[in-house]
Design a protein around this motif. Structure first.
Motif, PDB file in Angstrom:
ATOM      1  N   TYR A  21       0.844  -1.191   0.000  1.00  0.00           N
ATOM      2  CA  TYR A  21       0.000   0.000   0.000  1.00  0.00           C
ATOM      3  C   TYR A  21       0.876   1.237   0.000  1.00  0.00           C
ATOM      4  O   TYR A  21       1.830   1.337   0.756  1.00  0.00           O
ATOM      5  CB  TYR A  21      -0.911   0.031   1.232  1.00  0.00           C
ATOM      6  CG  TYR A  21      -2.110  -0.865   1.090  1.00  0.00           C
ATOM      7  CD1 TYR A  21      -3.211  -0.451   0.353  1.00  0.00           C
ATOM      8  CD2 TYR A  21      -2.137  -2.119   1.683  1.00  0.00           C
ATOM      9  CE1 TYR A  21      -4.315  -1.269   0.213  1.00  0.00           C
ATOM     10  CE2 TYR A  21      -3.241  -2.944   1.540  1.00  0.00           C
ATOM     11  CZ  TYR A  21      -4.330  -2.507   0.803  1.00  0.00           C
ATOM     12  OH  TYR A  21      -5.419  -3.319   0.667  1.00  0.00           O
ATOM     13  N   GLN A  22       0.525   2.187  -0.899  1.00  0.00           N
ATOM     14  CA  GLN A  22       1.213   3.466  -0.952  1.00  0.00           C
ATOM     15  C   GLN A  22       0.149   4.532  -1.193  1.00  0.00           C
ATOM     16  O   GLN A  22      -0.604   4.452  -2.175  1.00  0.00           O
ATOM     17  CB  GLN A  22       2.253   3.496  -2.065  1.00  0.00           C
ATOM     18  CG  GLN A  22       3.061   4.768  -2.100  1.00  0.00           C
ATOM     19  CD  GLN A  22       4.144   4.714  -3.171  1.00  0.00           C
ATOM     20  OE1 GLN A  22       4.001   4.025  -4.179  1.00  0.00           O
ATOM     21  NE2 GLN A  22       5.209   5.433  -2.941  1.00  0.00           N
TER      22      GLN A  22
ATOM     23  N   GLY B 126       4.064  -1.097   4.691  1.00  0.00           N
ATOM     24  CA  GLY B 126       3.034  -1.121   3.659  1.00  0.00           C
ATOM     25  C   GLY B 126       2.958  -2.422   2.892  1.00  0.00           C
ATOM     26  O   GLY B 126       2.008  -2.651   2.137  1.00  0.00           O
TER      27      GLY B 126
END
Length: 60
Positions: free
Chosen positions: A17-18, A55
């Protein structure tokens, strides 16, 4: 540590996830920075992506 073992492998795929979006990156591990908690991945075009360890959701 599992992430240190990734340095010895070939091409891997990481889902992470970013900015709230799920991203996928495929390449070789070029650097593992435990102080900054980042993993640098180099793709086939020699672009380097910096990924925060927190992430990462999946590694293939």
């Amino acid at each position: 540590m599992i992430l240190k073992a990734l340095r010895k492998k070939g091409v891997i795929t990481i889902n992470y996830y970013q900015n709230g979006l799920l991203q996928t990156c495929k390449g070789r591990v070029s650097d593992l920075n435990l102080h900054d908690q980042t993993l640098s991945l180099e793709d086939e075009q020699h672009n380097i992506f910096s990924i925060r360890l927190s992430g990462i959701t999946e590694i293939h």
